[in-house]
Design an enzyme around this catalytic site. Structure first.
Site: not given
Ligand SMILES: *Cc1c(COP(=O)(O)O)cnc(C)c1O
Length: 404
Positions: A121, A198, A201, A224, A362
């Site tokens: 992302h 990260d 997701q 999320k 993104c």
């Molecule tokens: C949504 C997402 C982000 C960003 O998250 P925010 O809540 O917008 O800060 C970063 N990495 C991944 C894999 C995402 O799905």
């Protein structure tokens, strides 16, 4: 047993009509929906004990502080962090990554290397590019293959004693690929590099164990995981959080302030300057409880069934191609139809009440890899149904007829 009607009744928004049609919400990878119990936690906070935390001696402030810290403990337990002060409340994944990437400025020198993956992302690319600009460190990229999986043999070639930190997502938001993060972490540790995962997701579907993974940093967003927007976490191993400088200066993060010198507060407050999203932090804990009550295995199994069904049905459509076909994936289907721009399909099916994401999600480097401007992305959650998938398939077919 999994009672879908009971579960759907817990999400008030699922009763909504959009453009006169029953809402079909398939944009869960962008933000998940919020159950009543989480909405109630938000209303309860503002109705009954809205006050600033960690400061006041009065009752409301004490109550708010207790609930906020209780939530930190729930989150600690959920991620299996060994200490509660290893959980830092942030405004979300993006904020969490920026704390670490900015902090590493003081730990890197020219010629050091940092490794990212092709599946990231933008929020897990740009802060590191900014870090490289500041320090002269070099950004290396683990490539991906046609299936949308990382080429792990190339990762082996990139690692060396110059590698200082590796940052990859647990699950790709654009394709749904689940990355082999345990292997990525173990190999990075062999060369002495730190790893940031990260988990934005992954966390709606998987319960990560940061100690078992041996992750140095793990980040996620509440919105999320069935919680509110504007709150998330940074998990960091104590030793790493102690090494990093604070990200923002302000109230709450200090021990003592004079105009000559300020000393910083200990963890977690060192990284929590200013008044946080108190209500959001508390409601995040409620959302974590909610998901654990359903059970992450139940969630993952249900979503896997929806993924299999949706994939099979979509592939029956002429000229449709799915991007991201790796063995290990979550319930995300990114696709295009020959000769049609994704945006046009998204617009038509919205008229039929169906919410999907269109665009680059993104993750422009992934779109560049496939040489496409973007995809249509349908992402399912456990509260979605097979009937909704049927409505979606019919809508896509209708759009195809109109556009071809
Ligand atoms: C949504 C997402 C982000 C960003 O998250 P925010 O809540 O917008 O800060 C970063 N990495 C991944 C894999 C995402 O799905």
């Amino acid at each position: 047993m999994f009672d879908i009607d009971k579960i759907r009744a817990e999400f008030p928004i699922l009763k909504r009509k959009v453009n006169g049609k029953q809402l079909v919400y398939f944009d869960n990878a962008a933000t998940s929906q919020t159950p009543q119990i989480v909405i109630d936690a938000i209303v309860d906070y503002y109705s009954n004990y809205n006050a600033n935390i960690h400061r006041g001696v009065h009752t409301l402030s004490q109550e708010a502080t207790d609930k906020y810290e209780e939530s930190r403990l729930k989150i600690q337990k959920h991620f299996n962090a060994s200490k509660s002060h290893e959980i830092i409340f942030t405004s979300g994944t993006t904020h969490s990554i920026n704390i670490v990437a900015t902090g590493f400025s003081s730990l890197l020198k020219k010629g050091d290397e940092v490794i990212v993956s092709a599946l990231e992302h933008h929020s897990n690319i740009v802060p590191w590019q900014m870090l490289c600009e500041r320090t002269g460190a070099i950004l290396k990229v683990i490539p991906m293959n046609e299936e949308g999986a990382l080429v792990m043999s190339e990762y082996d070639n990139l690692l060396s004693d110059k590698t200082k930190i590796v940052f990859v997502n647990h699950v790709s938001n654009a394709l749904g690929t689940v990355n082999p993060i345990k292997e990525i972490i173990d190999k990075a540790h062999k060369v002495g590099a730190a790893v940031l995962i990260d988990g934005a997701q992954a966390c709606p579907h998987i319960k990560p164990d940061v100690q078992e993974l041996d992750a140095d940093f793990y980040v996620a967003s509440a919105h999320k995981i069935y919680g509110p927007t504007g709150v998330g976490i940074l998990y960091g191993k104590e030793e790493w959080l102690n090494k990093l400088p604070p990200y923002q200066g302000g109230g709450e993060m200090i021990k003592e302030v004079t105009f000559e010198k300020t000393t910083y507060a200990g963890l977690p407050h060192k990284f929590e300057a200013g008044t946080p999203n108190i209500c959001g932090g508390i409601a995040f804990g409620t959302a974590i409880d909610y998901a654990n009550n359903i059970g992450f295995e139940t969630i993952a199994n249900r979503e896997d069934e929806l993924l299999k069904y949706g994939t099979k049905k979509l592939l029956e459509i002429d000229g449709l191609k799915i991007y991201g076909t790796s063995e290990e994936k979550t319930a995300v289907i990114s696709f295009n139809i020959d000769g049609i721009h994704p945006y046009d399909i998204g617009t038509i099916i919205d008229k039929l009440g169906i919410a999907v994401r269109t665009g680059h999600h993104c993750a422009q480097p992934i779109m560049d890899f496939y040489k496409i401007p973007g995809t249509i992305r349908a992402s399912f959650s456990f509260y979605n149904t097979f009937e909704e998938i049927d409505l979606f398939i019919n809508a896509v077919k209708k759009a195809q007829l109109m556009l071809q």
